[in-house]
Design an enzyme around this catalytic site. Structure first.
Site, PDB file in Angstrom:
ATOM      1  N   HIS A  23       0.847  -1.203   0.000  1.00  0.00           N
ATOM      2  CA  HIS A  23       0.000   0.000   0.000  1.00  0.00           C
ATOM      3  C   HIS A  23       0.878   1.247   0.000  1.00  0.00           C
ATOM      4  O   HIS A  23       1.384   1.677   1.032  1.00  0.00           O
ATOM      5  CB  HIS A  23      -0.912  -0.028   1.240  1.00  0.00           C
ATOM      6  CG  HIS A  23      -1.980   1.031   1.227  1.00  0.00           C
ATOM      7  ND1 HIS A  23      -3.307   0.756   1.480  1.00  0.00           N
ATOM      8  CD2 HIS A  23      -1.917   2.363   1.007  1.00  0.00           C
ATOM      9  CE1 HIS A  23      -4.004   1.866   1.414  1.00  0.00           C
ATOM     10  NE2 HIS A  23      -3.186   2.865   1.135  1.00  0.00           N
ATOM     11  N   ASP A  27       1.470   9.032  -6.257  1.00  0.00           N
ATOM     12  CA  ASP A  27       1.399  10.490  -6.129  1.00  0.00           C
ATOM     13  C   ASP A  27       1.604  10.946  -4.684  1.00  0.00           C
ATOM     14  O   ASP A  27       1.500  12.131  -4.392  1.00  0.00           O
ATOM     15  CB  ASP A  27       0.071  11.031  -6.690  1.00  0.00           C
ATOM     16  CG  ASP A  27      -1.162  10.333  -6.151  1.00  0.00           C
ATOM     17  OD1 ASP A  27      -1.090   9.136  -5.789  1.00  0.00           O
ATOM     18  OD2 ASP A  27      -2.225  10.979  -6.060  1.00  0.00           O
ATOM     19  N   GLU A 215     -10.625   3.534   7.778  1.00  0.00           N
ATOM     20  CA  GLU A 215      -9.552   4.471   8.089  1.00  0.00           C
ATOM     21  C   GLU A 215     -10.171   5.678   8.798  1.00  0.00           C
ATOM     22  O   GLU A 215      -9.961   5.888   9.986  1.00  0.00           O
ATOM     23  CB  GLU A 215      -8.852   4.896   6.793  1.00  0.00           C
ATOM     24  CG  GLU A 215      -7.763   5.931   6.971  1.00  0.00           C
ATOM     25  CD  GLU A 215      -7.220   6.434   5.627  1.00  0.00           C
ATOM     26  OE1 GLU A 215      -7.885   6.259   4.590  1.00  0.00           O
ATOM     27  OE2 GLU A 215      -6.126   7.026   5.620  1.00  0.00           O
TER      28      GLU A 215
HETATM   29  O1  LIG Z   1      -4.833   7.020   3.083  1.00  0.00           O
HETATM   30  C1  LIG Z   1      -5.530   7.366   2.121  1.00  0.00           C
HETATM   31  N1  LIG Z   1      -6.872   7.242   2.184  1.00  0.00           N
HETATM   32  C2  LIG Z   1      -7.677   7.573   1.155  1.00  0.00           C
HETATM   33  N2  LIG Z   1      -7.225   8.072   0.014  1.00  0.00           N
HETATM   34  C3  LIG Z   1      -5.893   8.252  -0.098  1.00  0.00           C
HETATM   35  C4  LIG Z   1      -5.012   7.916   0.923  1.00  0.00           C
HETATM   36  N3  LIG Z   1      -3.768   8.225   0.524  1.00  0.00           N
HETATM   37  C5  LIG Z   1      -3.875   8.719  -0.710  1.00  0.00           C
HETATM   38  N4  LIG Z   1      -5.161   8.754  -1.095  1.00  0.00           N
HETATM   39  C6  LIG Z   1      -5.722   9.252  -2.352  1.00  0.00           C
HETATM   40  C7  LIG Z   1      -5.070  10.539  -2.792  1.00  0.00           C
HETATM   41  C8  LIG Z   1      -4.400  10.191  -4.093  1.00  0.00           C
HETATM   42  O2  LIG Z   1      -4.431  11.244  -5.011  1.00  0.00           O
HETATM   43  C9  LIG Z   1      -5.187   8.997  -4.573  1.00  0.00           C
HETATM   44  C10 LIG Z   1      -4.524   8.105  -5.601  1.00  0.00           C
HETATM   45  O3  LIG Z   1      -3.252   7.700  -5.236  1.00  0.00           O
HETATM   46  O4  LIG Z   1      -5.466   8.297  -3.370  1.00  0.00           O
HETATM   47 ZN   LIG Z   2      -3.826   4.853   0.979  1.00  0.00          ZN
END
Ligand SMILES: O=c1[nH]cnc2c1ncn2[C@H]1C[C@H](O)[C@@H](CO)O1
Ligand SMILES: [Zn+2]
Length: 373
Positions: A23, A27, A215
């Site tokens: 995970h 980006d 989360e």
């Molecule tokens: O931890 C996360 N939870 C939900 N969405 C996330 C998390 N970290 C990154 N993202 C989103 C922001 C990025 O632009 C997208 C794709 O990698 O996924």
């Molecule tokens: Zn994530």
């Protein structure tokens, strides 16, 4: 008896130990200096600063807000500089190189192709550029003596409406560098069941997917991801702890959902530092990963966003070693868990475990036998 098992692994041990990462967002892992250079090249003028060190600090602090929504706002800047083929190739290559240098031997890196179309690339061109970058990075890493294999996960954004299209895209590239699918973005108000058509499509295609769940939002989100959507793995899944009752005498009882997740060996992609930043956990020592590991859930250790969290696989393990006293056996357990849970074929997972991971840990464990000088 002198035993390595009692010795807490040093940072150097941890870095050299083979690690598996399931995970990690493409980006969310750019080098600050690369962001500055790409911004200058494409004329993006909205970076908070042009100094790489200050920019790295800015990302960590901006992401450290206690809210997932605010955390996600920081991705505007990274996505802004990832809109051309050249930028995507470079970022993906550097990602593979950085992970390999950190001792990661297998990684599944995710990103949302729909967020990289602003300068006119097609979805297919985005996937092909990132895959090319991963191949270049693997090659460069091998030349410096670090072997790594990188697979891509295509993410659809849960607030958007392109999940079926992205699932089809992932399936189209499944034998060409893409190993699965994911849903990410703000969790509250965006239940995974909104994307059922995408998940049902993937199931009919016998393909793999993980879902960010549990989360910022609790058990209902995990329940939907597992029981309605059929997720192979859970991104984070930390709130499964809400279905576990630890009594004063230390005895533990699992609710139906927690029992199901453990019984079915559903992998939890845990990202401790990210969880501290978004408020999903209060400290490393209080992070549910400690209890879940004791209860033999299929727990894995991950970075989520190395830039926003100022982290690496080595640092995540260092924090866990500090908080829970883990040794190399524990690290190997987490790593084998992750490799078992990867989306590549079973025979390849097994070979990674038996030919790369176990021998790597055995070599580290045997080091105390030989004088160092
Ligand atoms: O931890 C996360 N939870 C939900 N969405 C996330 C998390 N970290 C990154 N993202 C989103 C922001 C990025 O632009 C997208 C794709 O990698 O996924
Ligand atoms: Zn994530």
């Amino acid at each position: 008896m002198h035993s390595q098992h009692a010795v807490s692994p040093s940072a150097e041990h941890i870095r050299r130990a083979p690690k598996v990462l399931l995970h990690d967002h493409l980006d969310g892992g750019l080098r600050p200096a690369t962001i500055v250079e790409l911004a200058a090249a494409v004329g993006y003028g909205n970076l908070p600063t042009d100094d790489p060190d200050a920019l790295g600090t800015w990302f960590r602090e901006a992401a450290d807000s206690g809210s997932l929504e605010r955390y996600l706002e920081t991705f505007t800047h990274t996505c802004a500089v990832m809109q051309t083929r050249e930028a995507l190739v470079r970022v993906a290559a550097e990602c593979a190189e950085d992970l390999a240098a950190d001792g990661v031997v297998y990684a599944e890196i995710r990103y949302a192709p729909e967020q990289h179309l602003d300068a006119g690339l097609t979805l297919d061109e985005v996937v092909e550029a990132v895959n090319e970058g991963f191949r270049i990075g693997e090659h460069n890493a091998a030349r410096t003596g670090h072997r790594i294999r990188v697979g891509a996960l295509l993410t659809a954004m849960r607030h958007a409406a392109r999940s079926l299209e992205i699932a089809e895209l992932a399936n189209r590239y499944r034998d060409a560098g893409v190993v699965g699918f994911d849903i990410a973005g703000a969790e509250a108000g965006h239940p995974p069941t909104r994307h059922l058509d995408a998940f049902e499509y993937l199931q009919r295609e016998n393909f793999h997917f993980t879902i960010h769940a549990g989360e910022a939002f609790g058990l209902p989100s995990i329940w939907e991801a597992v029981q309605w959507c059929g997720a192979d793995r859970l991104g984070h899944g930390v709130r499964i702890i809400d279905d576990i009752d630890v009594k004063d005498d230390g005895s533990v009882s699992l609710g139906r959902l927690a029992a199901y997740v453990r019984d079915k060996r559903i992998p939890l992609e845990m990202c401790p530092t990210s969880n501290l930043q978004t408020g999903a956990a209060d400290s490393y020592a209080d992070h549910p990963i400690g209890l879940l590991r004791k209860l033999y859930f299929r727990v894995t250790v991950n970075t989520d966003n190395r830039l926003m969290s100022g982290t690496s696989m080595t640092r995540e393990f260092e924090h866990l070693v500090d908080a829970f006293g883990y040794d190399l056996d524990d690290m190997q357990w987490f790593t084998v868990n992750a490799m078992k849970s990867a989306f590549i074929p079973f025979d390849e997972r097994l070979a990674m475990i038996n030919e790369v991971i176990k021998p790597g840990y055995a070599a580290l464990r045997a080091e105390w036998l030989f004088p160092r000088g």
